[in-house]
Design a protein around this motif. Structure first.
Motif, PDB file in Angstrom:
ATOM      1  N   THR A 134       1.022  -1.427   0.173  1.00 23.93           N
ATOM      2  CA  THR A 134      -0.012   0.040   0.137  1.00 23.93           C
ATOM      3  C   THR A 134       1.210   0.929   0.160  1.00 23.93           C
ATOM      4  O   THR A 134       0.659   2.525  -0.584  1.00 23.93           O
ATOM      5  CB  THR A 134      -1.282   0.227   0.907  1.00 23.93           C
ATOM      6  OG1 THR A 134      -1.997  -0.909   1.244  1.00 23.93           O
ATOM      7  CG2 THR A 134      -1.946   1.126   1.692  1.00 23.93           C
ATOM      8  N   GLU A 135       1.927   1.218   0.450  1.00 25.84           N
ATOM      9  CA  GLU A 135       3.101   2.664   0.805  1.00 25.84           C
ATOM     10  C   GLU A 135       3.756   2.175  -0.608  1.00 25.84           C
ATOM     11  O   GLU A 135       3.583   4.039  -1.402  1.00 25.84           O
ATOM     12  CB  GLU A 135       4.224   1.762   1.747  1.00 25.84           C
ATOM     13  CG  GLU A 135       3.423   1.976   3.280  1.00 25.84           C
ATOM     14  CD  GLU A 135       2.294   0.951   3.589  1.00 25.84           C
ATOM     15  OE1 GLU A 135       2.694   0.027   2.301  1.00 25.84           O
ATOM     16  OE2 GLU A 135       2.042   0.563   5.116  1.00 25.84           O
ATOM     17  N   ASP A 136       3.689   1.670  -0.995  1.00 24.21           N
ATOM     18  CA  ASP A 136       4.669   1.660  -2.774  1.00 24.21           C
ATOM     19  C   ASP A 136       3.623   2.318  -3.410  1.00 24.21           C
ATOM     20  O   ASP A 136       4.165   3.127  -4.709  1.00 24.21           O
ATOM     21  CB  ASP A 136       5.333  -0.100  -3.654  1.00 24.21           C
ATOM     22  CG  ASP A 136       5.994   0.074  -2.729  1.00 24.21           C
ATOM     23  OD1 ASP A 136       7.312   0.514  -1.702  1.00 24.21           O
ATOM     24  OD2 ASP A 136       6.271  -0.842  -2.106  1.00 24.21           O
ATOM     25  N   ILE A 137       2.396   2.351  -2.991  1.00 21.03           N
ATOM     26  CA  ILE A 137       1.195   2.476  -3.961  1.00 21.03           C
ATOM     27  C   ILE A 137       1.186   3.670  -3.949  1.00 21.03           C
ATOM     28  O   ILE A 137       0.415   4.674  -4.574  1.00 21.03           O
ATOM     29  CB  ILE A 137       0.541   1.789  -4.144  1.00 21.03           C
ATOM     30  CG1 ILE A 137       0.329   0.140  -5.032  1.00 21.03           C
ATOM     31  CG2 ILE A 137      -1.661   1.999  -5.268  1.00 21.03           C
ATOM     32  CD1 ILE A 137       0.142   0.038  -6.509  1.00 21.03           C
ATOM     33  N   SER A 138       1.344   4.268  -2.932  1.00 22.58           N
ATOM     34  CA  SER A 138       0.715   5.670  -2.665  1.00 22.58           C
ATOM     35  C   SER A 138       1.941   6.132  -3.039  1.00 22.58           C
ATOM     36  O   SER A 138       1.195   7.620  -3.553  1.00 22.58           O
ATOM     37  CB  SER A 138       0.308   5.975  -0.974  1.00 22.58           C
ATOM     38  OG  SER A 138      -0.445   5.189  -0.459  1.00 22.58           O
ATOM     39  N   TYR A 139       3.082   5.855  -3.204  1.00 19.33           N
ATOM     40  CA  TYR A 139       4.164   6.530  -3.520  1.00 19.33           C
ATOM     41  C   TYR A 139       4.194   7.281  -5.350  1.00 19.33           C
ATOM     42  O   TYR A 139       4.013   8.489  -5.467  1.00 19.33           O
ATOM     43  CB  TYR A 139       5.725   5.840  -3.088  1.00 19.33           C
ATOM     44  CG  TYR A 139       6.907   6.492  -3.860  1.00 19.33           C
ATOM     45  CD1 TYR A 139       7.430   7.903  -2.685  1.00 19.33           C
ATOM     46  CD2 TYR A 139       7.157   6.144  -5.233  1.00 19.33           C
ATOM     47  CE1 TYR A 139       8.591   7.895  -3.322  1.00 19.33           C
ATOM     48  CE2 TYR A 139       8.712   6.994  -5.349  1.00 19.33           C
ATOM     49  CZ  TYR A 139       9.054   7.910  -4.829  1.00 19.33           C
ATOM     50  OH  TYR A 139      10.174   8.312  -5.319  1.00 19.33           O
ATOM     51  N   CYS A 140       3.758   6.161  -5.497  1.00 20.36           N
ATOM     52  CA  CYS A 140       3.559   6.342  -7.270  1.00 20.36           C
ATOM     53  C   CYS A 140       2.165   7.229  -7.089  1.00 20.36           C
ATOM     54  O   CYS A 140       2.188   8.633  -7.776  1.00 20.36           O
ATOM     55  CB  CYS A 140       3.152   5.583  -7.655  1.00 20.36           C
ATOM     56  SG  CYS A 140       4.397   4.027  -7.962  1.00 20.36           S
ATOM     57  N   HIS A 141       1.580   7.097  -6.520  1.00 23.37           N
ATOM     58  CA  HIS A 141       0.476   8.369  -6.545  1.00 23.37           C
ATOM     59  C   HIS A 141       0.134   9.960  -6.131  1.00 23.37           C
ATOM     60  O   HIS A 141       0.052  10.511  -6.610  1.00 23.37           O
ATOM     61  CB  HIS A 141      -1.486   7.542  -6.147  1.00 23.37           C
ATOM     62  CG  HIS A 141      -2.491   6.736  -6.569  1.00 23.37           C
ATOM     63  ND1 HIS A 141      -2.748   6.372  -7.501  1.00 23.37           N
ATOM     64  CD2 HIS A 141      -2.631   5.161  -5.832  1.00 23.37           C
ATOM     65  CE1 HIS A 141      -2.716   5.379  -7.661  1.00 23.37           C
ATOM     66  NE2 HIS A 141      -3.198   4.889  -6.648  1.00 23.37           N
ATOM     67  N   GLU A 142       1.043   9.830  -4.413  1.00 23.14           N
ATOM     68  CA  GLU A 142       1.328  10.835  -4.581  1.00 23.14           C
ATOM     69  C   GLU A 142       2.072  11.788  -5.131  1.00 23.14           C
ATOM     70  O   GLU A 142       2.446  13.380  -5.842  1.00 23.14           O
ATOM     71  CB  GLU A 142       1.802  10.678  -3.240  1.00 23.14           C
ATOM     72  CG  GLU A 142       1.248  10.522  -1.709  1.00 23.14           C
ATOM     73  CD  GLU A 142       1.722   9.945  -1.158  1.00 23.14           C
ATOM     74  OE1 GLU A 142       2.932  10.280  -0.588  1.00 23.14           O
ATOM     75  OE2 GLU A 142       1.278   9.275  -0.054  1.00 23.14           O
ATOM     76  N   ASN A 143       2.852  11.417  -5.661  1.00 21.29           N
ATOM     77  CA  ASN A 143       4.263  12.218  -6.967  1.00 21.29           C
ATOM     78  C   ASN A 143       3.701  11.998  -8.500  1.00 21.29           C
ATOM     79  O   ASN A 143       4.607  12.803  -9.106  1.00 21.29           O
ATOM     80  CB  ASN A 143       5.718  10.968  -6.825  1.00 21.29           C
ATOM     81  CG  ASN A 143       6.420  11.207  -5.722  1.00 21.29           C
ATOM     82  OD1 ASN A 143       6.024  12.061  -5.227  1.00 21.29           O
ATOM     83  ND2 ASN A 143       6.113  10.395  -4.384  1.00 21.29           N
ATOM     84  N   ASN A 144       2.098  11.207  -8.435  1.00 20.74           N
ATOM     85  CA  ASN A 144       2.165  11.391 -10.021  1.00 20.74           C
ATOM     86  C   ASN A 144       3.332  10.434 -10.613  1.00 20.74           C
ATOM     87  O   ASN A 144       3.043  11.176 -12.226  1.00 20.74           O
ATOM     88  CB  ASN A 144       1.610  12.639 -10.534  1.00 20.74           C
ATOM     89  CG  ASN A 144       0.638  12.395 -12.050  1.00 20.74           C
ATOM     90  OD1 ASN A 144      -0.091  11.980 -12.131  1.00 20.74           O
ATOM     91  ND2 ASN A 144       1.016  13.601 -12.717  1.00 20.74           N
ATOM     92  N   PHE A 145       3.572   9.145 -10.767  1.00 19.23           N
ATOM     93  CA  PHE A 145       4.188   8.646 -11.034  1.00 19.23           C
ATOM     94  C   PHE A 145       3.296   7.754 -11.668  1.00 19.23           C
ATOM     95  O   PHE A 145       2.966   6.452 -11.395  1.00 19.23           O
ATOM     96  CB  PHE A 145       5.155   7.612 -10.073  1.00 19.23           C
ATOM     97  CG  PHE A 145       6.392   8.762  -9.698  1.00 19.23           C
ATOM     98  CD1 PHE A 145       6.846  10.296 -10.372  1.00 19.23           C
ATOM     99  CD2 PHE A 145       6.917   8.301  -8.876  1.00 19.23           C
ATOM    100  CE1 PHE A 145       7.460  10.914 -10.087  1.00 19.23           C
ATOM    101  CE2 PHE A 145       7.960   9.269  -7.922  1.00 19.23           C
ATOM    102  CZ  PHE A 145       8.134  10.821  -9.016  1.00 19.23           C
ATOM    103  N   PRO A 146       3.275   7.399 -13.463  1.00 17.69           N
ATOM    104  CA  PRO A 146       2.733   5.888 -13.960  1.00 17.69           C
ATOM    105  C   PRO A 146       3.262   4.929 -13.831  1.00 17.69           C
ATOM    106  O   PRO A 146       4.812   4.365 -13.003  1.00 17.69           O
ATOM    107  CB  PRO A 146       3.252   6.533 -15.041  1.00 17.69           C
ATOM    108  CG  PRO A 146       3.673   7.265 -15.317  1.00 17.69           C
ATOM    109  CD  PRO A 146       4.267   7.849 -14.154  1.00 17.69           C
ATOM    110  N   PHE A 147       2.427   3.561 -12.915  1.00 20.16           N
ATOM    111  CA  PHE A 147       2.898   2.379 -12.511  1.00 20.16           C
ATOM    112  C   PHE A 147       1.837   1.557 -13.239  1.00 20.16           C
ATOM    113  O   PHE A 147       0.956   1.522 -13.573  1.00 20.16           O
ATOM    114  CB  PHE A 147       3.355   1.951 -11.055  1.00 20.16           C
ATOM    115  CG  PHE A 147       1.808   2.220 -10.287  1.00 20.16           C
ATOM    116  CD1 PHE A 147       1.409   1.282 -10.310  1.00 20.16           C
ATOM    117  CD2 PHE A 147       0.678   3.276 -10.318  1.00 20.16           C
ATOM    118  CE1 PHE A 147       0.008   1.360  -9.254  1.00 20.16           C
ATOM    119  CE2 PHE A 147       0.468   3.511  -9.345  1.00 20.16           C
ATOM    120  CZ  PHE A 147      -1.084   2.168  -9.267  1.00 20.16           C
TER     121      PHE A 147
END
Length: 400
Positions: A134-147
């Motif tokens: 969940t933390e890794d997904i949140s990190y991408c969402h918060e920084n607007n990084f596509p994944f």
């Protein structure tokens, strides 16, 4: 077919991540071939491994499998630096996350990729073993990084990786690039002045000449290829005035004298300055030639390593012409290949080759790095036209 595309016009896609994150397995899955060695032993990939592939509609691309970012020891540091050099010439980056999730290694490489302004996507690999936290997904969402969540083992979301690369590719890679095709029309005559270049392999023309000739044919125009002493006869024999004359820069002065002023004239190297870089910036950089003083150091940047010939354009002719033009005792240093000096401030000017062996991304990055360091940069064709006194005529066809 993709192996026959010039290296400098391929989209470069680099996979970066820690050891054993599955970069090699992902490349094998994407291209559907066993190209990179795969092992559970960390550090299997030691040097960047290139794989050519046809990724439609982009066409020929090159995937780079790189050493792990967490490589250790003195040799490991060298491998990491090699990975960073590959990133410098990348059009798209893929950050591969293994079972450990996003750590400082990934955050640091993402930061570097963002600083280089390379479009990228984060892949959470080994989804079959461990989904992202969940933390890794949140990190991408918060920084607007596509994944994407993917798995090389069971080919989960492999097609989605290809779709993401296509979406991230620079707009210029999604359309047919133009060298000179906007300077003539269907049915026009285009005269190419091609002296025999001693640095070209026997029986071949140099790459810029080959690419221009191919483009003339693709645009349904008529290419006439001559040596520099045949211009007058060729113009007399044509049934209409050519739409464009393109010459090798080394004979630009004599060609300019032989081609009437009303016929547009430019050089192969100037076309490549526009095709691979930023022509207005390279023209502006040539002004620095007028400010050179005794003892100044000029960098000659060569994109490819080659055995210099007796009358080498970058190592002999350009230094001679610049010294002759300025009347100054100027020092010249040469840098070859994909490496570029880190101490650019030492140089009063960078004179770069036509970059036919670099992709546009790497050439623009070199131009921008010179700008950032306040070091003027120009290219062979523009510099030669400048010191020969014909630059205004050579750039006139572009309506800058």
């Amino acid at each position: 077919m993709s192996n026959k595309a010039p290296r400098g016009v391929r989209l470069v896609i680099t996979l970066a991540g820690r050891r054993n994150a599955g970069k090699s397995s992902l490349i094998n899955a994407i291209v559907d071939q066993d190209i990179s060695i795969v092992s559970d032993q960390p550090g299997t990939t030691t040097d960047a491994v290139a794989k050519h592939y046809e990724l439609l509609p982009l066409g020929p691309v090159t995937f780079y499998d790189t050493a792990g970012l967490d490589d250790s020891g003195e040799l490991g540091e060298l491998r990491i630096k090699a990975t960073q050099k590959v990133l410098w010439r990348s059009d798209v980056a893929i950050v591969v996350i293994g079972e450990e999730g996003i750590t400082n290694y990934e955050k640091n490489i993402i930061s570097e990729i963002c600083e280089l302004k390379i479009p990228f996507i984060t892949l959470f690999n080994k989804n079959d073993l461990r989904p992202p936290s969940t933390e890794d997904i949140s990190y991408c969402h918060e920084n607007n990084f596509p994944f994407l969540e993917v798995s090389a083992t069971n080919s989960f979301n492999i097609q989605e990786i290809k779709n993401a690369i296509i979406d991230l590719a620079p707009d210029e890679m999604k359309r047919d690039p133009v060298l000179a095709g906007d300077l003539f029309s269907e049915g026009d005559w285009v005269v190419c002045v091609v002296p025999i270049d001693l640095s070209a392999p026997k029986g071949r023309l140099i790459l810029p000449q080959v690419q221009v000739l191919r483009e003339v044919l693709d645009y349904n125009a008529v290419a006439v290829t001559i040596k520099e002493h045949e211009i007058e006869k060729a113009l007399q024999n044509l049934n209409s005035k050519p739409a464009l004359v393109i010459t090798d820069s080394q004979v630009v002065l004599s060609v300019a004298n032989d081609v009437p002023d009303e016929i547009p004239l430019t050089t192969f190297s100037t076309l490549f300055a526009r095709y691979k870089g930023d022509l207005p910036s390279l023209i502006k950089g040539a002004d620095a030639i007028d400010t050179l003083e005794d003892g100044d150091i000029v960098l000659i940047g060569e994109a490819c390593s080659h055995h210099p010939v007796e009358d080498d354009i970058g190592r002999v002719k350009i230094p001679h012409w610049v010294r002759q033009y300025t009347g100054k005792d100027i020092n010249f240093e040469t840098y070859s290949g994909h490496d570029f000096p880190t101490d650019l401030e030492r140089y009063k000017l960078v004179v770069h080759c036509g970059a036919c062996m670099l992709n546009r991304t790497e050439m623009l990055r070199r131009i921008n790095e010179c700008k950032r360091r306040n070091v003027p940069i120009t290219n062979y064709g523009v510099a030669i036209s400048k010191v020969q006194g014909v630059l205004e005529r050579i750039i006139a066809p572009f309506n800058l």
